[in-house]
Enzyme design. Structure first.
Site, PDB file in Angstrom:
ATOM      1  N   ALA A   1      28.346  63.510   6.624  1.00 59.68           N
ATOM      2  CA  ALA A   1      27.799  62.211   7.033  1.00 59.68           C
ATOM      3  C   ALA A   1      27.627  62.268   8.548  1.00 59.68           C
ATOM      4  O   ALA A   1      28.309  63.042   9.230  1.00 59.68           O
ATOM      5  CB  ALA A   1      28.757  61.104   6.645  1.00 59.68           C
TER       6      ALA A   1
ATOM      7  N   GLY B   1      30.222  64.956   3.507  1.00 60.40           N
ATOM      8  CA  GLY B   1      29.174  64.388   2.652  1.00 60.40           C
ATOM      9  C   GLY B   1      28.215  65.437   2.114  1.00 60.40           C
ATOM     10  O   GLY B   1      27.569  65.227   1.090  1.00 60.40           O
TER      11      GLY B   1
ATOM     12  N   GLU C   1      29.938  66.818  -0.836  1.00 57.03           N
ATOM     13  CA  GLU C   1      29.880  65.752  -1.853  1.00 57.03           C
ATOM     14  C   GLU C   1      28.485  65.643  -2.466  1.00 57.03           C
ATOM     15  O   GLU C   1      28.344  65.412  -3.663  1.00 57.03           O
ATOM     16  CB  GLU C   1      30.295  64.421  -1.215  1.00 57.03           C
ATOM     17  CG  GLU C   1      31.779  64.395  -0.858  1.00 57.03           C
ATOM     18  CD  GLU C   1      32.161  63.171  -0.042  1.00 57.03           C
ATOM     19  OE1 GLU C   1      31.629  63.037   1.086  1.00 57.03           O
ATOM     20  OE2 GLU C   1      32.962  62.363  -0.513  1.00 57.03           O
TER      21      GLU C   1
ATOM     22  N   GLU D   1      37.265  65.746   6.390  1.00 59.15           N
ATOM     23  CA  GLU D   1      37.381  64.357   6.868  1.00 59.15           C
ATOM     24  C   GLU D   1      38.711  64.057   7.552  1.00 59.15           C
ATOM     25  O   GLU D   1      38.769  63.242   8.478  1.00 59.15           O
ATOM     26  CB  GLU D   1      37.172  63.374   5.710  1.00 59.15           C
ATOM     27  CG  GLU D   1      35.737  63.251   5.244  1.00 59.15           C
ATOM     28  CD  GLU D   1      35.322  64.296   4.213  1.00 59.15           C
ATOM     29  OE1 GLU D   1      36.101  65.243   3.950  1.00 59.15           O
ATOM     30  OE2 GLU D   1      34.214  64.163   3.669  1.00 59.15           O
TER      31      GLU D   1
END
Ligand code: COA
Length: 259
Positions: free
Chosen positions: A65, A111, A114, A134
């Protein structure tokens, strides 16, 4: 048509390339928004039979992200970001009735890992690297990583990867079941397309039912065995099932129409 994505439809496979190479294809608001739109296109455009997600450049699939968008968020904003992404992109990819495969061409972190895990399966180039870093940022995965990594590699390894923030290479990812195939970068797209071409020769309604039933195996709140019984039965009312069984008995190749 898209600002952050490149799309190329050939032989029924839409290749979607996330195109922010200077930021290692990090998922900012615009990318998330456009990924939602392209998944709608995959669902709704009859010319698209399958899709591949990949990243622009030779370094990254998606490096996570976009961290620069996190600085102003509070608890409610963080939850809203995760929920919107899960609803509009990650869950929609997972539940797509047409196969969506991640061709991981470099870093797949946070992300990015993911996003790859929300696809139906993953292929990778030899230089691919996976991780959920993270905790380095005081965060946890928010786009489904705690659930999908655990489903794919098991609880113990998922715990270790998410607690250490370690990156693993393509061969280890393959050994763990996170990716199905590892190829040289130059062959990644063509080899992934070959698998999808094979899938295109099968009955499309049956393929969508396989996706639905396999997804159910990972859901605590649904009965995958009951869903399989229902979907198996539904196949008998398709033209493709009549064609497939008749073709076998007549010793010829089936021609499926997706009906
Ligand atoms: N969000 C925002 N920007 C990112 C990013 C992310 N997740 N990952 C990389 N970038 C940007 C960098 O800030 C840099 O931008 P700049 O050139 O304007 O400074 C550019 O992409 C290139 O990255 P850089 O860090 O210089 O490349 P590198 O080869 O030294 O390192 C990584 C590569 C992947 C190890 C490193 O970029 C990294 O750790 N990224 C963050 C990974 C992460 O924590 N992801 C989870 C987010 S929840």
């Amino acid at each position: 048509m898209y600002q952050t994505l490149l799309t190329d439809l050939q032989d029924g496979t839409l290749v979607v390339t996330i195109n922010r190479p200077d930021k290692l294809n990090a998922l900012n608001k615009d990318v998330i928004e456009e990924l939602g739109k392209v998944v709608d296109e995959i669902y709704n455009n009859a010319e698209i039979k399958s899709a591949i997600l990949t990243g622009s450049g030779e370094k990254a699939f998606v490096a996570g992200a976009d961290i620069s968008e996190f600085t102003t968020l509070d608890a409610a904003g963080g939850s809203a970001l995760a929920k919107k992404g899960q609803d509009n992109v990650f869950d929609k990819i997972e539940n797509s009735p047409k196969p969506i495969v991640a061709a991981v061409n470099g870093f797949a972190l946070g992300g990015g890992c993911e996003l790859a895990m929300s696809c139906h399966f993953r292929t990778a180039s030899e230089n691919a690297k996976f991780g959920q870093p993270e905790v380095n940022l005081g965060l946890i995965p928010g786009y489904g990583g705690t659930q999908r990594l655990t489903q794919l590699v098991g609880k113990g390894k998922a715990m270790e990867l998410m607690m250490t923030a370690d990156m693993i290479g393509a061969d280890e990812a393959k050994a763990l079941g996170l990716v199905n195939h590892v190829w040289p970068l130059a062959e990644l797209l063509s080899k992934t397309k070959e698998i999808l071409q094979k899938i295109h020769t099968k009955a499309p309604i049956a393929i969508s039912k396989v996706i639905s039933c396999v997804n159910d195996a990972a859901k605590a709140d649904s009965n995958g065995f009951a869903n399989e019984v229902k979907r198996f039965g539904e196949c008998f009312s398709t033209e493709d099932m009549r064609e497939g069984t008749t073709a076998f008995l007549e010793k010829r190749k089936a021609i499926f129409k997706g009906k």
